[in-house]
Scaffold this motif. Structure first.
Motif, PDB file in Angstrom:
ATOM      1  N   ILE A 188    -102.567 -48.094   2.462  1.00 26.44           N
ATOM      2  CA  ILE A 188    -101.169 -47.705   2.273  1.00 26.44           C
ATOM      3  C   ILE A 188    -101.056 -46.978   0.935  1.00 26.44           C
ATOM      4  O   ILE A 188    -101.388 -47.540  -0.121  1.00 26.44           O
ATOM      5  N   VAL A 189    -100.621 -45.747   1.008  1.00 21.34           N
ATOM      6  CA  VAL A 189    -100.402 -44.940  -0.200  1.00 21.34           C
ATOM      7  C   VAL A 189     -98.902 -44.954  -0.493  1.00 21.34           C
ATOM      8  O   VAL A 189     -98.103 -44.547   0.358  1.00 21.34           O
ATOM      9  N   LYS A 190     -98.531 -45.413  -1.673  1.00 19.41           N
ATOM     10  CA  LYS A 190     -97.118 -45.548  -2.030  1.00 19.41           C
ATOM     11  C   LYS A 190     -96.501 -44.178  -2.335  1.00 19.41           C
ATOM     12  O   LYS A 190     -97.207 -43.191  -2.525  1.00 19.41           O
ATOM     13  N   GLN A 191     -95.168 -44.180  -2.411  1.00 20.67           N
ATOM     14  CA  GLN A 191     -94.450 -42.919  -2.562  1.00 20.67           C
ATOM     15  C   GLN A 191     -94.809 -42.192  -3.855  1.00 20.67           C
ATOM     16  O   GLN A 191     -94.857 -40.969  -3.905  1.00 20.67           O
TER      17      GLN A 191
ATOM     18  N   VAL B 247    -114.015 -43.958   0.978  1.00 21.11           N
ATOM     19  CA  VAL B 247    -113.401 -44.683  -0.137  1.00 21.11           C
ATOM     20  C   VAL B 247    -112.150 -43.911  -0.548  1.00 21.11           C
ATOM     21  O   VAL B 247    -112.225 -42.692  -0.794  1.00 21.11           O
ATOM     22  N   LEU B 248    -111.014 -44.605  -0.596  1.00 14.81           N
ATOM     23  CA  LEU B 248    -109.751 -43.954  -0.954  1.00 14.81           C
ATOM     24  C   LEU B 248    -109.308 -44.433  -2.331  1.00 14.81           C
ATOM     25  O   LEU B 248    -109.052 -45.629  -2.534  1.00 14.81           O
ATOM     26  N   ARG B 249    -109.246 -43.480  -3.273  1.00 12.93           N
ATOM     27  CA  ARG B 249    -108.774 -43.792  -4.636  1.00 12.93           C
ATOM     28  C   ARG B 249    -107.317 -43.367  -4.748  1.00 12.93           C
ATOM     29  O   ARG B 249    -106.983 -42.199  -4.516  1.00 12.93           O
ATOM     30  N   ARG B 250    -106.456 -44.300  -5.076  1.00 13.60           N
ATOM     31  CA  ARG B 250    -105.032 -44.005  -5.210  1.00 13.60           C
ATOM     32  C   ARG B 250    -104.708 -43.702  -6.675  1.00 13.60           C
ATOM     33  O   ARG B 250    -105.046 -44.495  -7.563  1.00 13.60           O
ATOM     34  N   VAL B 251    -104.026 -42.592  -6.888  1.00 17.74           N
ATOM     35  CA  VAL B 251    -103.704 -42.121  -8.246  1.00 17.74           C
ATOM     36  C   VAL B 251    -102.192 -42.071  -8.379  1.00 17.74           C
ATOM     37  O   VAL B 251    -101.497 -41.469  -7.550  1.00 17.74           O
ATOM     38  N   SER B 252    -101.650 -42.692  -9.444  1.00 18.27           N
ATOM     39  CA  SER B 252    -100.205 -42.687  -9.691  1.00 18.27           C
ATOM     40  C   SER B 252     -99.786 -41.352 -10.300  1.00 18.27           C
ATOM     41  O   SER B 252    -100.430 -40.849 -11.235  1.00 18.27           O
ATOM     42  N   LEU B 253     -98.700 -40.803  -9.771  1.00 18.56           N
ATOM     43  CA  LEU B 253     -98.165 -39.529 -10.270  1.00 18.56           C
ATOM     44  C   LEU B 253     -96.959 -39.725 -11.180  1.00 18.56           C
ATOM     45  O   LEU B 253     -96.328 -38.749 -11.577  1.00 18.56           O
ATOM     46  N   ARG B 254     -96.629 -40.942 -11.512  1.00 16.46           N
ATOM     47  CA  ARG B 254     -95.471 -41.205 -12.369  1.00 16.46           C
ATOM     48  C   ARG B 254     -95.790 -40.874 -13.831  1.00 16.46           C
ATOM     49  O   ARG B 254     -96.952 -40.838 -14.236  1.00 16.46           O
ATOM     50  N   ILE B 255     -94.734 -40.663 -14.601  1.00 18.66           N
ATOM     51  CA  ILE B 255     -94.898 -40.413 -16.035  1.00 18.66           C
ATOM     52  C   ILE B 255     -95.304 -41.713 -16.722  1.00 18.66           C
ATOM     53  O   ILE B 255     -94.678 -42.766 -16.517  1.00 18.66           O
ATOM     54  N   VAL B 256     -96.329 -41.639 -17.542  1.00 19.14           N
ATOM     55  CA  VAL B 256     -96.864 -42.808 -18.238  1.00 19.14           C
ATOM     56  C   VAL B 256     -96.451 -42.742 -19.707  1.00 19.14           C
ATOM     57  O   VAL B 256     -96.587 -41.687 -20.354  1.00 19.14           O
ATOM     58  N   THR B 257     -95.936 -43.847 -20.215  1.00 15.24           N
ATOM     59  CA  THR B 257     -95.586 -43.947 -21.639  1.00 15.24           C
ATOM     60  C   THR B 257     -96.736 -44.613 -22.376  1.00 15.24           C
ATOM     61  O   THR B 257     -97.097 -45.759 -22.079  1.00 15.24           O
ATOM     62  N   MET B 258     -97.293 -43.891 -23.348  1.00 13.15           N
ATOM     63  CA  MET B 258     -98.451 -44.399 -24.064  1.00 13.15           C
ATOM     64  C   MET B 258     -98.187 -44.389 -25.566  1.00 13.15           C
ATOM     65  O   MET B 258     -98.044 -43.317 -26.170  1.00 13.15           O
ATOM     66  N   PRO B 259     -98.076 -45.548 -26.191  1.00 13.26           N
ATOM     67  CA  PRO B 259     -97.902 -45.574 -27.648  1.00 13.26           C
ATOM     68  C   PRO B 259     -99.196 -45.202 -28.365  1.00 13.26           C
ATOM     69  O   PRO B 259    -100.287 -45.616 -27.964  1.00 13.26           O
ATOM     70  N   ILE B 260     -99.062 -44.404 -29.408  1.00 13.46           N
ATOM     71  CA  ILE B 260    -100.208 -44.026 -30.245  1.00 13.46           C
ATOM     72  C   ILE B 260    -100.162 -44.905 -31.488  1.00 13.46           C
ATOM     73  O   ILE B 260     -99.193 -44.865 -32.254  1.00 13.46           O
TER      74      ILE B 260
ATOM     75  N   ASP C  73    -102.844 -33.199 -10.985  1.00 14.39           N
ATOM     76  CA  ASP C  73    -103.935 -32.914 -10.051  1.00 14.39           C
ATOM     77  C   ASP C  73    -104.734 -34.206  -9.883  1.00 14.39           C
ATOM     78  O   ASP C  73    -105.517 -34.594 -10.754  1.00 14.39           O
ATOM     79  N   ALA C  74    -104.514 -34.873  -8.761  1.00 12.86           N
ATOM     80  CA  ALA C  74    -105.139 -36.177  -8.555  1.00 12.86           C
ATOM     81  C   ALA C  74    -106.659 -36.072  -8.468  1.00 12.86           C
ATOM     82  O   ALA C  74    -107.384 -36.948  -8.961  1.00 12.86           O
ATOM     83  N   VAL C  75    -107.176 -35.020  -7.845  1.00 18.15           N
ATOM     84  CA  VAL C  75    -108.626 -34.881  -7.676  1.00 18.15           C
ATOM     85  C   VAL C  75    -109.311 -34.735  -9.025  1.00 18.15           C
ATOM     86  O   VAL C  75    -110.302 -35.419  -9.328  1.00 18.15           O
ATOM     87  N   ARG C  76    -108.812 -33.846  -9.876  1.00 21.68           N
ATOM     88  CA  ARG C  76    -109.447 -33.640 -11.184  1.00 21.68           C
ATOM     89  C   ARG C  76    -109.304 -34.864 -12.082  1.00 21.68           C
ATOM     90  O   ARG C  76    -110.193 -35.146 -12.894  1.00 21.68           O
ATOM     91  N   SER C  77    -108.188 -35.580 -11.966  1.00 21.79           N
ATOM     92  CA  SER C  77    -108.015 -36.770 -12.795  1.00 21.79           C
ATOM     93  C   SER C  77    -108.998 -37.870 -12.425  1.00 21.79           C
ATOM     94  O   SER C  77    -109.286 -38.752 -13.245  1.00 21.79           O
ATOM     95  N   VAL C  78    -109.544 -37.813 -11.201  1.00 18.01           N
ATOM     96  CA  VAL C  78    -110.535 -38.806 -10.777  1.00 18.01           C
ATOM     97  C   VAL C  78    -111.955 -38.297 -10.994  1.00 18.01           C
ATOM     98  O   VAL C  78    -112.839 -39.048 -11.422  1.00 18.01           O
ATOM     99  N   VAL C  79    -112.182 -37.025 -10.724  1.00 23.89           N
ATOM    100  CA  VAL C  79    -113.536 -36.470 -10.778  1.00 23.89           C
ATOM    101  C   VAL C  79    -113.917 -36.031 -12.186  1.00 23.89           C
ATOM    102  O   VAL C  79    -115.053 -36.244 -12.632  1.00 23.89           O
ATOM    103  N   ALA C  80    -112.984 -35.404 -12.921  1.00 25.59           N
ATOM    104  CA  ALA C  80    -113.333 -34.778 -14.205  1.00 25.59           C
ATOM    105  C   ALA C  80    -113.509 -35.788 -15.333  1.00 25.59           C
ATOM    106  O   ALA C  80    -114.251 -35.516 -16.286  1.00 25.59           O
ATOM    107  N   ILE C  81    -112.868 -36.946 -15.246  1.00 30.38           N
ATOM    108  CA  ILE C  81    -112.932 -37.894 -16.354  1.00 30.38           C
ATOM    109  C   ILE C  81    -112.900 -39.313 -15.798  1.00 30.38           C
ATOM    110  O   ILE C  81    -112.322 -39.575 -14.737  1.00 30.38           O
TER     111      ILE C  81
END
Length: 285
Positions: free
Chosen positions: A25-28, A57-70, A95-103
């Motif tokens: 199940i892939v969420k919205q 193998v199905l890798r699910r990637v979140s497309l929501r904005i992430v808040t990251m404190p520095i 880009d979900a593919v590059r976010s999984v494959v590139a790093i």
């Protein structure tokens, strides 16, 4: 018969297990990246998706904005002032593919590159620029991060400096500077007020010289203001220059009257003294 029932039960269990392994199940707010035998075969949109067990193998990637404190960084500014600066970054995967494959780990990578970029950008500015030009610094950090993260399929949407900690000695120096600046402005405003008041008084004195009765009216107005308090003693101010002029006239008249006039001889030879000069009381000021 018993063996048949056992086979049916085992087949049903295997079927349920296969469905459990095949259903995803892939969420919205997610996008699925499908790997088949280790190779990317595409993405899967939100919803119920079936995959081949063991093979896919199905890798699910979140497309929501992430808040990251520095976390806070000890930085030396261009004018050699040590400050602690913390910030916050907002990013999202485009880009979900590059976010999984590139790093391997997008969040950890962005956290590290954001810390080094924060030190680099703030170190190129003076303390005053860091405090006054935060918008420019935020934009510079974001542009540098975008150049690096675009290859990872990530877009940095916003970077904001959150806190700037100054040394105590620098805080005291800045407080003194601000106090001196306010005193300077107060003195300038006071001098401007004195200048305007002096100009207004000069115009008022010119008006009173052109209209002598104006000074008397002003004196009467002062008496009215003083007379509000019944216990006050009122001293009526007389025009000083007019009083001195009248006093000088009176003294000159008295001196002229005190000088004896020469004797006058009559026709029969008698000598008569000049008549005494009587001063009119009305002449006395």
């Amino acid at each position: 018969m018993q063996a048949l029932i056992t086979v049916i039960v085992v087949a049903g269990v295997l079927l349920l297990l296969g469905l459990a392994l095949a259903v995803r199940i892939v969420k919205q707010y997610e996008q699925g990246v499908l790997f088949r035998l280790g190779r990317v075969v595409g993405t899967r949109d939100p919803g119920l998706r079936l995959i081949v067990p063991v093979v896919d193998v199905l890798r699910r990637v979140s497309l929501r904005i992430v808040t990251m404190p520095i976390q806070s960084q000890g930085i030396i500014t261009r004018d050699n002032v040590s400050v602690d600066v913390s910030a916050v970054a907002y990013f999202r995967v485009v880009d979900a593919v590059r976010s999984v494959v590139a790093i391997e780990n997008v969040r950890a990578a962005i956290d590290q590159i954001a810390q080094t970029t924060l030190r680099k950008v703030v170190g190129q500015h003076t303390l005053d620029e860091t405090l006054a030009e935060t918008s420019k610094i935020n934009l510079d950090i974001r542009e540098i991060l975008d150049v690096t993260t675009v290859a990872w399929g990530v877009e940095v949407t916003l970077v904001e400096l959150k806190d700037i900690q100054l040394p105590e000695t620098m805080k005291r120096a800045m407080a003194k500077q601000a106090e001196a600046e306010r005193e300077k402005r107060a003195k300038i405003i006071n001098a401007e007020g004195e200048s305007l008041a002096a100009a207004a008084l000069g115009e008022a004195s010119d008006t009173m010289m052109a209209h002598p009765l104006a000074l008397q009216l002003r004196n009467l107005q002062s008496l009215v203001e003083i007379g509000v308090d019944k216990n006050s003693t009122v001293v009526f101010p007389a025009p000083l220059m007019t009083t001195i002029a009248e006093l000088g006239t009176f003294l000159a008249r008295e001196q002229a009257a005190a000088v004896p006039a020469p004797a006058v001889a009559t026709s029969n030879g008698a000598v008569t003294a000049p008549a005494a000069t009587v001063t009119d009381p009305s002449d006395i000021p």
